[in-house]
Design a protein around this motif. Structure first.
Motif, PDB file in Angstrom:
ATOM      1  N   UNK A 224     -10.004   8.831   7.623  1.00 49.80           N
ATOM      2  CA  UNK A 224      -9.883   7.702   8.541  1.00 49.80           C
ATOM      3  C   UNK A 224      -8.464   7.483   9.044  1.00 49.80           C
ATOM      4  N   UNK A 225      -7.462   8.119   8.423  1.00 47.79           N
ATOM      5  CA  UNK A 225      -6.096   8.021   8.914  1.00 47.79           C
ATOM      6  C   UNK A 225      -5.214   7.112   8.090  1.00 47.79           C
ATOM      7  N   UNK A 226      -3.996   7.543   7.869  1.00 52.16           N
ATOM      8  CA  UNK A 226      -3.078   6.746   7.065  1.00 52.16           C
ATOM      9  C   UNK A 226      -2.634   5.472   7.771  1.00 52.16           C
TER      10      UNK A 226
ATOM     11  N   UNK B  95      -6.734   0.475   4.764  1.00 50.07           N
ATOM     12  CA  UNK B  95      -7.984   0.159   4.063  1.00 50.07           C
ATOM     13  C   UNK B  95      -9.177   0.410   4.981  1.00 50.07           C
ATOM     14  N   UNK B  96     -10.199   1.029   4.419  1.00 50.36           N
ATOM     15  CA  UNK B  96     -11.504   1.138   5.078  1.00 50.36           C
ATOM     16  C   UNK B  96     -12.542   0.431   4.223  1.00 50.36           C
ATOM     17  N   UNK B  97     -13.409  -0.334   4.880  1.00 46.03           N
ATOM     18  CA  UNK B  97     -14.586  -0.894   4.218  1.00 46.03           C
ATOM     19  C   UNK B  97     -15.809  -0.424   5.006  1.00 46.03           C
ATOM     20  N   UNK B  98     -16.743   0.210   4.316  1.00 47.79           N
ATOM     21  CA  UNK B  98     -18.000   0.604   4.952  1.00 47.79           C
ATOM     22  C   UNK B  98     -19.124  -0.175   4.289  1.00 47.79           C
TER      23      UNK B  98
ATOM     24  N   UNK C  45      -6.687   4.563   2.352  1.00 47.69           N
ATOM     25  CA  UNK C  45      -6.491   5.834   3.046  1.00 47.69           C
ATOM     26  C   UNK C  45      -5.084   6.380   2.896  1.00 47.69           C
ATOM     27  N   UNK C  46      -4.170   5.558   2.378  1.00 47.09           N
ATOM     28  CA  UNK C  46      -2.780   5.974   2.221  1.00 47.09           C
ATOM     29  C   UNK C  46      -2.339   5.745   0.776  1.00 47.09           C
TER      30      UNK C  46
END
Length: 813
Positions: A115-117, A121-124, A159-160
């Motif tokens: 998803x990329x630095x 944060x990603x929430x699915x 993501x980072x």
């Protein structure tokens, strides 16, 4: 190990269904984003702090799902979810990108990706569940983790790494479901601020909160066994960490608000700000003074909105007529000066008070306007002034033109007689320009009865492009909105301006006919079997040729030497059956509906990227309810006034487009006038049901040279009581119903147009174009100019009626 968080029941089932509902009809092909860093000069700089991050998106074979991008706080439920996500991620909601609903049909997937630095944060969140063994899981191959879809369950990951470098372990993939359709929502928190949020906190009861019973999430375990929730005790929830697949606790319920406690009395939601009113903020005299000083323009208007103070009960918006009854309150802050300066100063003072006045809209400055007539205190009621100012963006294109216009040269110079008509018609438009359209995306050249007619328009025109078919508009042919001196379809410079509205497909609601020598007889294109058998007679576009007949099935070759009246004549890939578009909403072919909507959404996305602000429905020939159903599907409407999107960004049309023709020079006993009234009343009902709909664009109006037909407005020429071939001018003769021929018809139509209003007083008709062609598509000679280039009797009637409708000054021939 990376900190991953799983939250069962993060969304309720009702919230999941709400998200699915508002996305239906708004799907487009999912895109893959690529981060591009550009410095202030536009050159690449890599990952320097001075660079600016941009995401470029494009279709890719690695991602085959469909997506629907939502607007921030698009609905009250969505706003609650956004704030809940921010608390889960322990980040400001201002860093939350627009949420994206994704749909995976069987076989669709998103292969391994990161998803990329730039998204810390990603929430699915999964919105539904799939049958057992249907796969469709989210897999993290490096970590050896797989998440099976469970409705309402959220999965959060970083993501980072702490030093800001990309954490390559977080590569993941969405595997294709074997059966069923998987729905989910992508929630990305960006390192950069993505939105500005101004919200006040209001309390709602526990009963209204989304309540999660921890004990129901799993069993068999207690503190210390690696299978419990760890709940942060601070006021703002930072994370619910799952160290196993099940959990239990006896007493604690989680309320996704600002407080977490075993027995909370209240939790808090973030709601839209309350908009109070301030009676007497401006006196009646001051309001009238402002009105007298300003011109109503489409781009910007000076306006002061009076609202009530916080202390008054109800906090309801003040009606303009109520505002007019108040006089200056002695306690309101007064400033030196008079008129606009005095009110503008009061605005600044009121805003500075902050707590006393929650919201106040004051836009200062007097701008020049293209609108030809200034408002004046002597000519306008304050109620009308305020309503007009509040809806300044609601332009009216007035009377437009189509077809060949004599006396306009390639360099844009215009003959005096043609300019006379242009000057009259442009005063009917709030843009001070004459609208022009031609079933295409730019002016073109037509060959009619051996005459080559080049469509030339001048700087006094605004060209309205149309996507004629039900496919996706060609990006290379759609000129940027607002551009001038663009190239026409012949590669020549057109000196007009490109409008900021894109018109929808042409007459999909009827089957129509093939033009030319089979007009009114050929009702469909030849089937493959007819073509193979050599039973496919070709229609010819020249209607002066002897009439010809289709095959016994009413089929012909309409693609080689002729063309159809509308898109409803043709089949459409992705739809079952022959000529699927006229019955789009009745046949139950959901695949066809999705095909049409997906094509439209992609067309809208191209248009918006080129600067278009508005869209129209398909230009229907007969069925206004066809356009209404299109609006409801395109705009995600689930009830009157409840739609998920109301502008072009999601493909939502805000204008109803339709065509109108009467028959046989008998508009009374053939029901012509009554049919026109019925159509305008139907549009008014749509405007009342969905207030974002601005009105009707009627861009083909004329008289058909045939008797009436109950089936379609397609007829066999010369079949009525007043055949065009019997009249020297091929027009309507003077008769009992039309004492002055077509001039009478035009006059009475505009009487109906002027009277057409919604219950709240809004004009229904926002554009009107007479069919300025000679015996084209079964019509009479409807030209506004004679062969020598002079405005004829019909043209004079058109100018006079248009001027009367729009109050554009005294007309004289």
């Amino acid at each position: 190990d990376p900190k991953m968080v799983a939250v069962p029941q993060f969304l309720s089932l009702a919230e999941c269904q709400h998200l699915i509902d508002i996305s239906e009809g708004n799907w487009i092909r999912s895109l893959v984003g690529k981060l591009v860093d550009e410095n202030e000069n536009g050159s690449k700089e890599g990952d320097t702090p001075q660079s600016r991050s941009k995401i470029q998106s494009s279709a890719a074979t690695t991602r085959t799902s469909s997506s629907c991008m939502l607007r921030p706080a698009q609905t009250a439920i969505l706003q609650r979810i956004e704030n809940r996500l921010a608390r889960l991620a322990n980040l400001s909601v201002e860093h939350l990108e627009r949420l994206v609903i994704v749909r995976y049909s069987p076989g669709q997937q998103f292969t391994e990706h990161h998803d990329g630095k730039f998204r810390p944060i990603t929430v699915f969140v999964y919105l539904n569940e799939l049958p057992e063994g249907a796969e469709g899981d989210t897999i993290f191959p490096v970590l050896g983790l797989s998440f099976v879809p469970r409705a309402g369950c959220a999965v959060m990951w970083p993501n980072a790494q702490p030093d800001g470098k990309e954490d390559s372990r977080m590569v993941h993939a969405g595997r294709p479901p074997l059966t069923g359709v998987k729905y989910g929502i992508n929630c990305f928190f960006n390192a950069d601020q993505k939105q500005q949020v101004q919200m006040s906190t209001v309390n709602i009861s526990v009963e209204e909160s989304h309540r999660v019973e921890i004990a129901s999430l799993g069993g068999g375990g207690g503190a210390g066994n690696g299978k419990t929730f760890v709940i942060d005790s601070e006021p703002n929830l930072r994370a619910v960490l799952v160290s196993g697949v099940s959990c239990s606790t006896d007493a604690v319920s989680v309320f996704w608000g600002q407080r977490i406690a075993a027995k909370p009395e209240q939790s808090s939601w973030m709601q839209p700000p309350v908009m109070p009113k301030v009676p007497g903020f401006a006196s009646f005299e001051e309001a009238m003074h402002l009105a007298a000083e300003m011109r109503w323009g489409p781009e910007s208007v000076p306006i002061a909105m009076a609202m009530a103070s916080d202390s008054e009960a109800g906090n309801q918006l003040l009606r303009p007529d109520t505002c007019a009854k108040f006089h200056m309150d002695a306690e309101a802050p007064h400033q030196a000066g008079s008129g606009p300066t005095k009110v503008a100063s009061r605005c600044r003072t009121a805003i500075a008070l902050g707590t006393a006045i929650t919201a106040l809209a004051c836009v200062a400055g007097v701008l020049e306007s293209r609108f030809p007539r200034p408002l004046s205190s002597g000519a306008a009621d304050i109620k009308d002034v305020l309503v007009s100012l509040a809806d300044a963006d609601d332009r009216n294109w007035g009377c437009g033109l189509l077809g060949f216009l004599p006396g306009i040269s390639q360099d844009g110079t215009v003959a005096a007689e043609t300019q006379r008509m242009i000057d009259v018609l442009k005063r009917t438009s709030s843009l001070n320009k004459v609208s022009y359209w031609n079933w295409n995306t730019a002016p073109q050249t037509n060959v009619v009865r051996d005459k080559t007619l080049v469509e030339r328009i001048s700087k006094d025109f605004v060209f309205m492009p149309e996507q004629w078919g039900a496919g996706i508009v060609s990006e290379e042919y759609l000129r940027p909105a607002g551009s001038s001196d663009f190239l026409d379809s012949n590669g020549q410079i057109c000196h007009s301006e490109m409008a900021d509205i894109l018109l929808g497909s042409n007459e999909p609601d009827i089957e129509g006919s093939c033009m030319g020598n089979m007009f009114g007889k050929c009702a469909r294109s030849c089937s493959p079997a007819a073509v193979a058998a050599g039973d496919c007679p070709a229609a010819l576009a020249d209607d002066r040729l002897p009439p010809a007949s289709p095959n016994s099935q009413g089929e012909c070759n309409c693609w080689q030497f002729s063309h159809a009246t509308g898109v409803g004549f043709w089949d459409l890939a992705g739809c079952a059956g022959v000529q699927p578009l006229p019955g789009l909403w009745e046949t139950g072919d959901l695949a066809c509906v999705n095909t049409v909507m997906d094509n439209w959404k992609r067309t809208a996305a191209i248009a918006v990227a080129k600067g278009y602000k508005y869209l129209s429905t398909p230009l229907v020939a007969v069925k206004i309810d066809y356009a209404e159903k299109f609006i409801e599907k395109a705009c995600g409407c689930t009830a009157p006034g409840v739609c998920s999107c109301t502008d072009a960004s999601c493909g939502c049309p805000v204008y109803v487009g339709f065509h109108f023709y009467a028959y046989d020079c008998r508009p009374e006993d053939t029901g012509g006038y009554g049919s026109f009234k019925d159509k305008l009343q139907a549009v008014a009902r749509i405007m009342e049901k969905y207030p974002f709909v601005k009105g009707a664009i009627i861009n083909e109006v004329g008289m058909l040279n045939c008797d009436t037909t109950d089936k379609d407005p397609i007829c066999v020429p010369d079949s009525g009581r007043f055949p065009a071939s019997k009249d020297p001018s091929h027009s309507c003769p003077s008769n009992e119903q039309l004492p002055n021929g077509l001039a009478t018809f035009i006059e009475k139509l505009f009487d109906i147009v002027s009277a057409a209003k919604t219950k709240d007083g809004r004009e229904v008709v926002k554009a009107f174009s007479w069919f300025n062609n000679d015996q084209d598509g079964g019509t009479y000679n409807l030209r506004l100019f004679d062969e020598d280039g002079r405005v004829n009797k019909v043209g004079e009637a058109y100018m006079k009626a248009c001027s009367k409708w729009r109050g554009a000054g005294q007309y004289s021939a």
